[in-house]
Write a protein that holds these residues in place. Structure first.
Motif, PDB file in Angstrom:
ATOM      1  N   THR A 105       0.821  -1.211   0.000  1.00  0.00           N
ATOM      2  CA  THR A 105       0.000   0.000   0.000  1.00  0.00           C
ATOM      3  C   THR A 105       0.855   1.261   0.000  1.00  0.00           C
ATOM      4  OG1 THR A 105      -0.108  -0.011   2.423  1.00  0.00           O
ATOM      5  CG2 THR A 105      -1.873  -1.149   1.234  1.00  0.00           C
ATOM      6  N   PRO A 150     -12.901  -3.893  -6.802  1.00  0.00           N
ATOM      7  CA  PRO A 150     -12.033  -4.090  -5.634  1.00  0.00           C
ATOM      8  C   PRO A 150     -12.333  -5.413  -4.936  1.00  0.00           C
ATOM      9  CG  PRO A 150     -13.068  -1.917  -5.603  1.00  0.00           C
ATOM     10  CD  PRO A 150     -13.774  -2.725  -6.645  1.00  0.00           C
ATOM     11  N   THR A 166      -7.466  -4.377   3.482  1.00  0.00           N
ATOM     12  CA  THR A 166      -6.858  -3.742   2.306  1.00  0.00           C
ATOM     13  C   THR A 166      -7.455  -4.339   1.044  1.00  0.00           C
ATOM     14  OG1 THR A 166      -4.789  -3.396   3.515  1.00  0.00           O
ATOM     15  CG2 THR A 166      -4.685  -3.268   1.112  1.00  0.00           C
ATOM     16  N   ALA A 167      -7.762  -3.490   0.090  1.00  0.00           N
ATOM     17  CA  ALA A 167      -8.392  -3.948  -1.150  1.00  0.00           C
ATOM     18  C   ALA A 167      -7.362  -4.076  -2.265  1.00  0.00           C
ATOM     19  CB  ALA A 167      -9.496  -2.989  -1.574  1.00  0.00           C
ATOM     20  N   LEU A 195      -7.295  -4.086  -6.442  1.00  0.00           N
ATOM     21  CA  LEU A 195      -8.056  -3.846  -7.655  1.00  0.00           C
ATOM     22  C   LEU A 195      -7.855  -5.025  -8.604  1.00  0.00           C
ATOM     23  CD1 LEU A 195      -7.402  -0.066  -8.407  1.00  0.00           C
ATOM     24  CD2 LEU A 195      -9.344  -1.115  -7.212  1.00  0.00           C
ATOM     25  N   SER A 229      -4.277   2.386  -9.584  1.00  0.00           N
ATOM     26  CA  SER A 229      -4.761   2.367  -8.203  1.00  0.00           C
ATOM     27  C   SER A 229      -4.589   3.735  -7.553  1.00  0.00           C
ATOM     28  CB  SER A 229      -4.008   1.302  -7.400  1.00  0.00           C
ATOM     29  OG  SER A 229      -2.617   1.583  -7.376  1.00  0.00           O
ATOM     30  N   LYS A 236      -8.077   4.791  -5.949  1.00  0.00           N
ATOM     31  CA  LYS A 236      -8.177   4.660  -4.490  1.00  0.00           C
ATOM     32  C   LYS A 236      -8.797   5.885  -3.839  1.00  0.00           C
ATOM     33  CE  LYS A 236      -3.461   6.231  -3.366  1.00  0.00           C
ATOM     34  NZ  LYS A 236      -2.150   5.785  -2.814  1.00  0.00           N
ATOM     35  N   LEU A 282     -12.358   5.214  -2.962  1.00  0.00           N
ATOM     36  CA  LEU A 282     -12.640   4.025  -2.158  1.00  0.00           C
ATOM     37  C   LEU A 282     -12.493   4.327  -0.665  1.00  0.00           C
ATOM     38  CD1 LEU A 282     -10.733   1.392  -4.334  1.00  0.00           C
ATOM     39  CD2 LEU A 282     -13.174   1.972  -4.378  1.00  0.00           C
ATOM     40  N   VAL A 332      -5.689   0.574  -0.346  1.00  0.00           N
ATOM     41  CA  VAL A 332      -5.624  -0.181  -1.601  1.00  0.00           C
ATOM     42  C   VAL A 332      -4.171  -0.518  -1.923  1.00  0.00           C
ATOM     43  CG1 VAL A 332      -6.151  -0.133  -4.076  1.00  0.00           C
ATOM     44  CG2 VAL A 332      -7.680   1.012  -2.454  1.00  0.00           C
ATOM     45  N   TYR A 333      -3.949  -1.737  -2.364  1.00  0.00           N
ATOM     46  CA  TYR A 333      -2.620  -2.120  -2.843  1.00  0.00           C
ATOM     47  C   TYR A 333      -2.262  -1.313  -4.097  1.00  0.00           C
ATOM     48  CZ  TYR A 333      -2.443  -6.330   0.122  1.00  0.00           C
ATOM     49  OH  TYR A 333      -2.395  -7.203   1.193  1.00  0.00           O
TER      50      TYR A 333
END
Length: 261
Positions: free
Chosen positions: A69, A112, A119-120, A122, A175, A179, A182, A186-187
């Motif tokens: 992240t 996601p 942690t999400a 994508l 991302s 992100k 969101l 997010v990664y």
């Protein structure tokens, strides 16, 4: 050719011919440098393909081992096979426009995947064909409900103005841009899905493997070097034509013929 040749070829020292020689040298130098650049690109493509082949041949690893992240995905990690488990969040789905396959218009669908850590990731779940005008939002198949295990290839974020989401649409995946829409971390990067378990009721077309051809750079490099040789070839040809026209009796003026006789 002796003294006679020296006299005849003295035209090469005129301003016009020296200027032509300078132009030929500069043109040849530019062609050589462009050829070297194409060979450098060929070497870069070759090294990149070797790294990708190793990543494709390796066993899948947990997503957290490759993606973070806080740090971008390194170039050497792209196309690494990873596995992640979580729950899809279709409420934050993004439609990636202008994804053509074999001449057919279509879109990719990014959803996601929220992992157990919160942690999400994508996930580009795949491709579906659409009507060409794009005026109507496509009827996208729902992802599998509940806990899902996803296998796929790690991809690096796209860049440029096309990555900004707008009303659930985007033209390239990043991302960094998505992100912001969101509610969870997010990664960095995203995943091209190759498989998911359990499968969706209406599956999308899975991601295609990368193109590992060497590309045209090597032949472009040869072409540029050939142009450099060709430039000098034309110079020699024109010089020889000038020489033969001035050294033959037909090419001499009457005064010069009388003086030499």
């Amino acid at each position: 050719l002796g003294y006679r040749g020296e006299v005849v070829f003295r035209f090469l020292l005129t301003r016009r011919w020296l200027g032509l020689l300078l132009a030929v040298v500069l043109l040849a130098f530019a062609c050589v440098e462009l050829g070297r650049w194409q060979f450098w690109r060929y070497g870069q493509r070759h090294d990149s393909n070797e790294s990708i082949r190793k990543n494709l041949a390796a066993a899948p690893v947990p997503v957290s081992r490759v993606m973070s992240t806080t740090e971008p995905v390194p170039d050497s990690a792209e196309w690494t096979k990873v596995v992640a488990t979580g729950t899809y969040d279709p409420a934050h789905e993004e439609i990636v426009l202008y994804r053509t396959r074999e001449g057919s218009p279509g879109v990719d669908v990014v959803v996601p995947l929220v992992t157990a850590s919160g942690t999400a990731l994508l996930v580009d779940r795949g491709w579906m064909g659409t009507v060409a005008n794009g005026n109507v939002r496509p009827d996208v198949p729902a992802p599998p409900a509940g806990t899902v295990t996803v296998n796929g290839w790690v991809r690096i974020n796209a860049s440029g103005g096309s990555v900004t989401p707008s009303n659930g649409y985007v033209r390239a995946i990043s991302s960094d841009a998505i992100k912001a829409t969101l509610p969870y971390p997010v990664y960095d990067g995203f995943l091209d899905r190759t498989a998911e378990s359990p499968p969706a009721a209406r599956p999308l077309a899975a991601a295609l493997p990368p193109d590992l051809s060497s590309g045209p750079s090597f032949f472009y490099g040869l072409q540029w070097w050939f142009f450099a040789v060709l430039a000098f070839g034309f110079y020699v040809y024109f010089a020889w034509t000038e020489y033969t026209s001035t050294s033959s009796p037909e090419g001499r003026t009457p005064a010069r013929v009388t003086a030499r006789e």
